[in-house]
Design an enzyme around this catalytic site. Structure first.
Site, PDB file in Angstrom:
ATOM      1  N   ALA A  15       1.099  -1.749  -0.101  1.00 12.04           N
ATOM      2  CA  ALA A  15       0.210   0.589   0.024  1.00 12.04           C
ATOM      3  C   ALA A  15       0.696   0.945   0.027  1.00 12.04           C
ATOM      4  CB  ALA A  15      -0.723  -0.347   1.156  1.00 12.04           C
ATOM      5  N   ARG A 108       5.323 -12.041  -3.239  1.00  8.66           N
ATOM      6  CA  ARG A 108       5.252 -10.683  -2.161  1.00  8.66           C
ATOM      7  C   ARG A 108       6.291 -10.233  -2.484  1.00  8.66           C
ATOM      8  NH1 ARG A 108       0.264 -10.028   0.299  1.00  8.66           N
ATOM      9  NH2 ARG A 108       1.309  -8.310   1.151  1.00  8.66           N
ATOM     10  N   TYR A 207      -1.061 -22.134  -6.363  1.00 10.16           N
ATOM     11  CA  TYR A 207      -0.252 -21.389  -7.838  1.00 10.16           C
ATOM     12  C   TYR A 207       1.044 -21.478  -7.801  1.00 10.16           C
ATOM     13  CZ  TYR A 207      -0.479 -17.372  -4.642  1.00 10.16           C
ATOM     14  OH  TYR A 207      -0.358 -16.768  -3.956  1.00 10.16           O
ATOM     15  N   ASP A 285      -4.803  -2.260   4.757  1.00 17.99           N
ATOM     16  CA  ASP A 285      -5.376  -2.985   6.006  1.00 17.99           C
ATOM     17  C   ASP A 285      -5.604  -1.638   6.737  1.00 17.99           C
ATOM     18  OD1 ASP A 285      -5.824  -5.327   4.478  1.00 17.99           O
ATOM     19  OD2 ASP A 285      -3.260  -6.177   5.214  1.00 17.99           O
TER      20      ASP A 285
END
Length: 383
Positions: A15, A108, A207, A285
């Site tokens: 973010a 990530r 995945y 978040d």
């Protein structure tokens, strides 16, 4: 011209870094303050749906991301008991054509590295690490600015500076994550898909991560009592195995053989205030942490960053810009939350409800299922 000429961002996660880039591209100088001395993103895999990758492409990051991700051909729903497919949504080339942006999966840390590199190359961005910030006042003392953007995550310290903001609470679900190297992967793991295996009170998502040469596995199950808060901790593996005890033997074996699985309790934020309307705004978040049942946590943070930059660029004054930002995002986030709540109900269904779910899915074609996601994946941030 915007009344905000400078911003201080607390937190250098997805973010915060996305917001820094988006604001700099609007001519707003940004100083990012991060408490960690070295930026190391927690977690493992991440799904970037087209609504998020479209924004990152607009920031000029698509080529760098494409070099580090894979674009799955499909998103599968499968039975955790029989390992049989229940439904499929096409992705890959289909996603680029239908939603005009790719659907990618990556680590990530890879996304954070791409964002961090771009921030460091941006002349209007400054990054300071090893600086712990506990309030808006501390942020402004460390980096004087017209606005403080709290991107400090689900356990945000700056949330207390926004009247009406509500603390995060335990969701009743825990998640476990681990990697399975390609060479050790069982045949039911599809290297060309994001697969969600469904079962009573639990589901498992798998995945591929091309950089890790491994499958990312996330196993989620209901747990009434709340474990200690935290992102990466060892848990009682017996609880994990018990939650999947009725599943197919191959999945139980996969869980039993997992190397060092890490558990984290899933926390979410109630629908409280996101800004004081004057000098502090929460994003990601810190504002609206949600459970991952719609796989939209990172995407919502990226959308927040883009809309905040667009809104602050308008000559409407800071208070009006923050009001517009919160109103626009609240409607969008609420709809995504509702989708996540629906997915949780459907994924974790048991008995006759699960049978009905399977029947409905069997009657829906891939194009029809994709159409249900147009509002989500086709979304474009207002200018």
């Amino acid at each position: 011209m915007s009344s905000v000429k400078s911003a201080c961002i607390v937190g250098a996660g997805i973010a915060g870094l996305t917001a820094a880039l988006a604001l700099a591209r609007k001519g707003i100088a940004v100083h990012v303050l991060e408490q960690a001395p070295v930026l190391e993103e927690v977690g493992a895999g991440l799904q970037l749906s087209p609504n998020a990758s479209r924004i990152l492409a607009g920031l000029g990051l698509l080529d760098a991301l494409a070099a580090r991700w894979s674009e799955p051909e499909r998103i599968l729903l499968s039975s955790g008991h029989a390992l049989a497919p229940l439904a499929a949504v096409p992705a890959g080339v289909f996603a680029r054509k239908r939603w005009r942006a790719p659907y990618g999966v990556l680590h990530r840390a890879a996304l954070q590295a791409v964002l961090l590199d771009a921030v460091r190359r941006e002349s209007l961005c400054t990054l300071t690490t090893g600086r712990r910030i506990g309030s808006t006042e501390e942020a402004l003392a460390a980096a004087p600015a017209d606005l403080v953007i709290a991107a400090d995550g689900v356990w945000s310290r700056l949330r207390k500076d926004v009247p009406g903001a509500l603390p995060a609470h335990y969701s009743g679900t825990v998640a476990w994550r681990f990697l399975v190297p390609y060479g050790a992967a069982p045949p039911f793991l599809d290297p060309c898909a994001v697969t969600a295996f469904l079962g009573p009170q639990a589901h498992l998502v798998a995945y591929p991560l091309v950089e890790a040469q491994a499958f990312n596995i996330v196993a989620l199950h209901a747990q009434r009592e709340a474990p200690a808060a935290g992102w990466s901790r060892t848990g009682d593996a017996a609880r994990l195995l018990d939650a999947f005890s009725s599943w197919h033997a191959d999945i139980r074996r996969l869980l039993a053989e997992a190397r060092d699985p890490l558990m984290w309790p899933l926390f979410e934020c109630p629908d409280g205030a996101w800004t004081d309307g004057r000098r502090t705004v929460l994003i990601g978040d810190a504002a609206h942490a949600m459970t991952p049942f719609a796989a939209q946590g990172a995407a919502m943070a990226i959308e927040d960053a883009a809309l905040l930059a667009n809104t602050l660029a308008h000559p409407s004054g800071t208070a009006e810009a923050l009001r517009q930002f919160e109103a626009t995002r609240r409607e969008r986030v609420a709809r995504v939350r509702r989708r996540g709540t629906f997915n949780r109900f459907a994924y974790h269904a048991r008995g006759p409800i699960a049978l009905g779910r399977n029947l409905v899915l069997s009657l829906r074609g891939p194009e029809s299922l994709a159409g249900d996601l147009d509002w989500l994946y086709g979304y474009r941030i207002p200018d």
